[in-house]
Structures are given as C-alpha cells and as structure tokens.
Enzyme design. Structure first.
Site, PDB file in Angstrom:
ATOM      1  CG  ASP A   1      31.142  38.182  54.986  1.00  0.00           C
ATOM      2  OD1 ASP A   1      31.285  39.209  55.681  1.00  0.00           O
ATOM      3  OD2 ASP A   1      30.530  38.178  53.895  1.00  0.00           O
TER       4      ASP A   1
ATOM      5  CD  GLN B   1      37.520  42.262  50.966  1.00  0.00           C
ATOM      6  OE1 GLN B   1      36.960  43.345  51.061  1.00  0.00           O
ATOM      7  NE2 GLN B   1      38.689  42.016  51.551  1.00  0.00           N
TER       8      GLN B   1
ATOM      9  NE  ARG C   1      29.490  47.797  48.652  1.00  0.00           N
ATOM     10  CZ  ARG C   1      30.234  47.561  49.728  1.00  0.00           C
ATOM     11  NH1 ARG C   1      29.838  47.977  50.915  1.00  0.00           N
ATOM     12  NH2 ARG C   1      31.370  46.899  49.635  1.00  0.00           N
TER      13      ARG C   1
ATOM     14  CB  CYS D   1      35.368  41.033  53.268  1.00  0.00           C
ATOM     15  SG  CYS D   1      33.689  40.784  53.872  1.00  0.00           S
TER      16      CYS D   1
ATOM     17  NE  ARG E   1      38.112  46.190  48.328  1.00  0.00           N
ATOM     18  CZ  ARG E   1      36.862  46.406  48.749  1.00  0.00           C
ATOM     19  NH1 ARG E   1      36.478  45.949  49.919  1.00  0.00           N
ATOM     20  NH2 ARG E   1      35.982  47.033  47.977  1.00  0.00           N
TER      21      ARG E   1
ATOM     22  CG  HIS F   1      32.748  42.180  47.795  1.00  0.00           C
ATOM     23  ND1 HIS F   1      33.062  43.284  47.021  1.00  0.00           N
ATOM     24  CD2 HIS F   1      32.980  42.548  49.084  1.00  0.00           C
ATOM     25  CE1 HIS F   1      33.446  44.269  47.825  1.00  0.00           C
ATOM     26  NE2 HIS F   1      33.418  43.850  49.074  1.00  0.00           N
TER      27      HIS F   1
END
Ligand code: CP
Ligand code: NVA
Length: 300
Positions: A217, A132, A102, A257, A285, A129
């Site tokens: 988001d 996700q 990340r 997310c 996840r 991402h």
C-alpha cells in the site's frame, strides 16, 4: 440489524456467502441482466477523505441494483460545522436505508453506528478498510479457489490495510508475514490479537519467501502527506519489485488497494506485469459491495 465496520463483524460463512454472491452478480452485470433488488432504497455516502474506487463503486452499485446513492462531503453537511455524530446519525438514518462512511476516526464510525437505525458500512477509517479486503479475497478466490492455508506477505506500512489483512487471517485462515521498517508496525492491540496468525519481519525479502500473495500500500496514507519525505527514506527498502517477487512462489500474485505510486512502494514492472491482480481487485469492489449491500439490507 448488522453493520460492517470490521471485517470480523460478520462470520466466515457470511463473508463467503457475500463473495460467492458477488461472483454471481459479476456474471449478471457482464451479461446485462437487470437486478432491481434495491429499488427505492437509498445509500448515504459520507466522505471526509478523497476517494475514486469507493465512491464510484458504491454509487454505481446502488444504481445497478435499482436504488440511489447520495454523495455527502463531510465539509458540506453540518458535521463539518460541528453537528454531533449522534444527532447526524439519528437524522440521516431516519431518511435512508444504509449509510457508508469514510471518515478518519474509527471511533466516530462506531459512535455513528451506535445512534443509527440503519446498517453502517466502514468505507475506510484510520484503523481498517474492510470493503477492500472483501474485494481482495474475492479476487484471490477467482484466481486460485481458496486463500485458506496460503502465505500472504504484507510489505510496507503497518496501516489500516495491514490491520484488515490481520483480521482476515482469522476469518479466511491464512498466515500473514508482515514486513515493516522499525517504527511502522501495526497497532500493538492488533499484534496481540492476531499473534497466532502473523509473523513480523524487518526484512521484506524474508517475509516474501514462499508467499502466495504479496500485498503493499502507499507509504503515506491520506492525512500523512506532511510525512511523505521522512517515510520515503524509511521505506526505501520496502518496494515490491522483481527481486522481491522472485522470493515468492512461482504462481504468486500481487495486490495493492490503489492508488499506487510506481517507483515508490511498487515497481511498474510488478503492478503492470503478469502477476498483478490490482485491476481485477479494483473492479471487484463494485460486485462485492453490491453483494454486501444486499446482505445488509436482507436481500441475499
Ligand atoms: N482502494 C480504495 O479504497 O480506493 P479509493 O481511495 O479510490 O476509494
Ligand atoms: N492506506 C491508504 C489506503 C487508501 C485506499 C490510506 O488510508 O490512505
């Protein structure tokens, strides 16, 4: 050797296989079945941004599969003092079986992959991402079988999550309505590449009409904290609330997310209401990344 840097690095079939296997792993986990498929395997997790879900799910996932995960804060390893991406990639990948990153720059993740001798996973970059999206697609499948042919509405910033939904339109076969304020569109290269599957709106209500899934988001992503005030004003008409959700189909669902800000991008009534799948997606996840690790390490 395969990497997972962009969602469409993998074929539709392989992504579907990962999701199907994640559903099996979820059942195994819930019944307490032991799975040691990654015994003696190590995952390095390099973070230069904060995380709750990504860190906990990858680390727990490795342990649950009999392996081990190393948390490496970028500021505590030599990358933080200027050691090159190339040198770091060669050395770290000589000691572990898979590396999850990340880090802010998508380009740096690509460079890391170029020099690494093990699979690389993008665990969020400034561009995308993909982990996700795997969880979101698994969650929608659990709810309603297939997302193929459905209408998804993206409300808010044209950011890394929005880009990944754009990539998902092609691999999973849905239409995406994107509602953003002026000046907050996704990158032009994404708009051009996915033009056939997306529609751009400046009015969130129009974008949500007849949608099967509404997604939003944060208005200010990690690293954009100084823009919070300006963005708060620009996005004030882009809150997913009861009025907006009412434009969608009666069986429509909501995803985010996380982390979320109630009263900003989403009302408490929606995120904590009956149409919200955010907790399932967060939990998934764990399961879908376990399946991804098994896939990348040739154990599927
Ligand atoms: N959704 C997500 O990636 O959460 P974290 O930032 O907590 O990892
Ligand atoms: N767009 C957000 C996603 C967080 C998981 C960010 O980049 O901060």
């Amino acid at each position: 050797m395969r990497h997972f840097i962009n969602l469409d690095d993998l074929s539709t079939n392989d992504l579907k296989q990962i999701i199907e296997y994640a559903i099996t792993l979820k059942k195994q986990y819930k019944t307490g079945e032991i799975n040691n498929s990654l015994k003696n395997k190590t995952l390095a997790m390099i973070f230069d941004k904060p995380s709750t879900r990504t860190r906990v799910s990858f680390e727990s996932g490795m342990v649950q599969l009999g392996g081990h995960a190393l948390f490496l804060s970028a500021k505590d390893i030599q990358i933080g003092r200027g050691e090159s991406i190339a040198d770091s990639a060669v050395v770290i990948s000589s000691m572990v079986d898979c590396i999850m990153l990340r880090i802010s720059s998508h380009k740096d993740i690509n460079s890391f992959a170029e020099y690494a001798s093990v699979p690389i996973i993008n665990a969020l970059s400034d561009e995308s991402h993909p982990c996700q999206l795997l969880a979101d697609m698994m969650t929608y499948q659990e709810y309603n079988q297939t997302i193929k042919g459905k209408i998804v509405a993206w409300v808010g910033d044209g950011n890394n999550m929005c880009h990944t939904y754009m990539q998902a339109t092609k691999v999973f076969g849905f239409a995406l309505n994107i509602a953003t304020p002026k000046g907050y569109l996704p990158q032009q290269s994404f708009i051009d590449k996915y033009a056939d599957n997306i529609n751009l709106f400046t009015d969130a209500a129009h974008a949500c009409k007849n949608a099967d899934l509404i997604v939003t988001d944060v208005w200010a992503s990690m690293g954009q904290e100084t823009e919070q005030k300006k963005r708060g004003l620009a996005f004030k008409d882009f809150q997913v609330n009861d009025k907006l959700m009412a434009k969608a189909k009666p069986d429509a669902v909501f995803m985010h997310c996380l982390p979320a800000h109630r009263g900003k991008e989403v009302s408490a009534s929606i995120i904590d209401g009956g149409q919200s799948l955010v907790w399932d997606a967060a939990e998934n996840r764990l399961h879908v990344q376990k399946a991804l690790l098994l896939y990348l390490l040739d154990k599927l």
